[in-house]
Design a protein around this motif. Structure first.
Motif, mmCIF file in Angstrom:
data_model
loop_
_atom_site.group_PDB
_atom_site.id
_atom_site.type_symbol
_atom_site.label_atom_id
_atom_site.label_comp_id
_atom_site.label_asym_id
_atom_site.label_seq_id
_atom_site.Cartn_x
_atom_site.Cartn_y
_atom_site.Cartn_z
ATOM 1 N N LEU A 286 42.294 -13.721 42.393
ATOM 2 C CA LEU A 286 42.782 -12.408 41.985
ATOM 3 C C LEU A 286 42.493 -12.103 40.527
ATOM 4 O O LEU A 286 42.321 -10.944 40.157
ATOM 5 C CB LEU A 286 44.297 -12.302 42.243
ATOM 6 N N VAL A 287 42.466 -13.120 39.680
ATOM 7 C CA VAL A 287 42.286 -12.926 38.245
ATOM 8 C C VAL A 287 40.908 -13.444 37.831
ATOM 9 O O VAL A 287 40.516 -14.550 38.197
ATOM 10 C CB VAL A 287 43.387 -13.652 37.442
ATOM 11 N N THR A 288 40.178 -12.643 37.069
ATOM 12 C CA THR A 288 38.849 -13.031 36.600
ATOM 13 C C THR A 288 38.960 -14.123 35.540
ATOM 14 O O THR A 288 39.693 -13.960 34.563
ATOM 15 C CB THR A 288 38.116 -11.818 36.000
ATOM 16 N N PRO A 289 38.260 -15.246 35.690
ATOM 17 C CA PRO A 289 38.332 -16.313 34.674
ATOM 18 C C PRO A 289 37.828 -15.811 33.319
ATOM 19 O O PRO A 289 36.847 -15.064 33.253
ATOM 20 C CB PRO A 289 37.400 -17.392 35.227
ATOM 21 N N GLY A 294 37.291 -23.492 32.263
ATOM 22 C CA GLY A 294 36.871 -24.682 32.976
ATOM 23 C C GLY A 294 37.380 -24.696 34.403
ATOM 24 O O GLY A 294 38.125 -23.804 34.827
ATOM 25 N N PRO A 295 37.034 -25.724 35.157
ATOM 26 C CA PRO A 295 37.442 -25.802 36.566
ATOM 27 C C PRO A 295 38.941 -25.958 36.762
ATOM 28 O O PRO A 295 39.460 -25.671 37.843
ATOM 29 C CB PRO A 295 36.683 -27.038 37.082
#
Length: 432
Positions: A286-289, A294-295
């Motif tokens: 839902l939220v853009t990184p 990082g992972p």
């Protein structure tokens, strides 16, 4: 007491009668002068009534079909180029068809379903200076589809694709009747590039993607303040209204949750509405990184909304204020402030006339197209217009204007200023 015979029953009786009479022989039929087409007209009428009646899946569940059609003509000037487009209103007020069914289980308890099919003839999200028609024009979306159980005493619970508790929470505080024409999302200029003083494009847009105010939500919803802004698979509870208070709560989507409180009441000559909403998610989908995430990054996003509406009913003077505050892991927190005020007038027999003025300021939530944060940047728009109700046609028409301004650090613009974006819009919405 006489028993009322249905039309279909009457048709059967008439058909049987005709058959019996025909058995008496040609002379008797001629004497009665019933004719060979005694039932044809009746059967034709029955078929006509059936063809013009909305069918139901069964005799126990009612069906209501509603919706609206909405379109606008928008003239725009980005400081270098001017043009005129025919566009929709964005997903909140896009043309749509809604199907609502309900059946009574017992006194005070009903079950039902709701479906909303949205028609995007020209999606505002992807039009810009070079594209007057969106890539997904003429698309059809199943925006909502859920079943519900509703108790007059205990409230309503719904399961399926629907608006979360925080969706449009602050927006719902606005009782002015001008929301179709103007609210705090800049859909009209969504993907338009921001021009610099030398006429070139900056790396920012007025609302689309991560550019400009679109970054306020960090991808969790739409542009400035339209966070938590999309229907999703949810379980939602709406309490009954008690002394003007109502609570809405929802959960779903691994995980997204929200709680919203509404208060609506009349205090003497004043109509008052207040809204407080708090939503959260830890869903990476839902939220853009953020850039460089990082992972192990977790969104851990929170969105707070507060809003209030006040109207002096005898004079029709009203004001509305909305505030949205976003916190998300890896991003700078940001705020959006929106104010609108106007008056409801009875100038014509057509319906209420609603002039208004509006102002928005979005701070510290500005990101470029690549997702880089523009520290200290802000966006503002101001405008006004008039909305005219046409009661006899369940219709609204409007004429409005907005001016959008962007304050970007010179280090991000090559030392150049940004140009304003001006729009003038005429539109209409007709309900059915």
């Amino acid at each position: 007491m006489k028993k009322k015979i249905s039309t279909s029953s009457a048709a059967m009786v008439a058909l049987a009668t005709g058959t019996l009479i025909s058995g008496f022989g040609a002379s008797q039929v001629s004497a009665a002068d019933l004719g060979g087409n005694c039932c044809a007209d009746l059967e034709e009428r029955i078929a006509e009534l059936e063809a013009t009646t909305a069918r139901k899946g069964n005799r126990k569940v009612s069906l209501t079909v509603t919706g609206w059609v909405s379109e606008q003509v928008m003239w725009w000037d980005d400081g270098v180029e001017q043009n005129t487009y025919v566009v929709g209103l964005g997903t909140n007020y896009a043309s749509n068809v809604q199907f609502t069914g309900s059946a009574q289980i017992s006194p005070g308890l009903t079950a039902g379903y709701f479906m909303r099919i949205e028609l995007r003839d020209n999606n505002l999200y992807s039009i810009d200076q070079n594209h007057s028609t969106s890539a997904d024009a003429n698309s059809v979306f199943a925006e909502e589809s859920y079943w519900f159980l509703k108790s007059d005493t205990y409230g309503r619970i719904a399961v399926g694709k629907q608006s979360p508790a925080g969706d449009n929470a602050a927006f719902n505080s606005d009782l002015s009747g001008t929301t179709a024409a103007a609210y705090w999302v800049t859909y009209d200029a969504w993907n338009f590039g921001i021009r610099l003083s030398d006429g070139s494009y900056s790396n920012f847009t007025w609302g689309g993607g991560k550019g400009a105010a679109g970054g306020q939500c960090h991808g969790w919803g739409g542009g400035a303040a339209d966070c938590v802004g999309s229907p999703r698979n949810q379980v939602r509870y709406d309490s009954p209204v008690l002394s003007g208070f109502q609570v809405v709560a929802s959960w779903g989507e691994d995980d997204e949750w929200g709680v919203t409180g509404y208060y609506t009441q009349t205090w003497g000559d004043f109509l008052v509405k207040g809204v407080a909403s708090y939503s959260g998610t830890n869903d990476r989908n839902l939220v853009t990184p953020p850039v460089g995430a990082g992972p192990q990054w977790s969104p851990d996003s929170r969105y707070l909304q507060l809003a209030g509406y006040l109207e002096n009913v005898p004079t029709g003077i009203w004001g509305n204020f909305q505030w949205g505050h976003m916190d998300s892991e890896g991003y700078e927190s940001n705020d959006v402030y929106y104010a609108k005020a106007g008056i409801k007038l009875k100038l014509t027999s057509l319906g209420t006339t609603r002039p208004y003025a509006e102002y928005l300021h979005a701070s510290n939530g500005i990101y470029d197209k690549d997702g880089n944060h523009a520290a200290g940047a802000s966006q503002t728009f101001y405008g006004g217009g008039v909305v005219q109700d046409i009661d006899a046609a369940a219709m609204q028409v409007w004429l409005r204007t907005r001016v959008l301004t962007e304050d970007l650090p010179r280090s991000l613009t090559g030392g150049l200023d940004t140009k304003d974006f001006t729009e003038v819009v005429a539109g209409a919405l007709i309900s059915f």
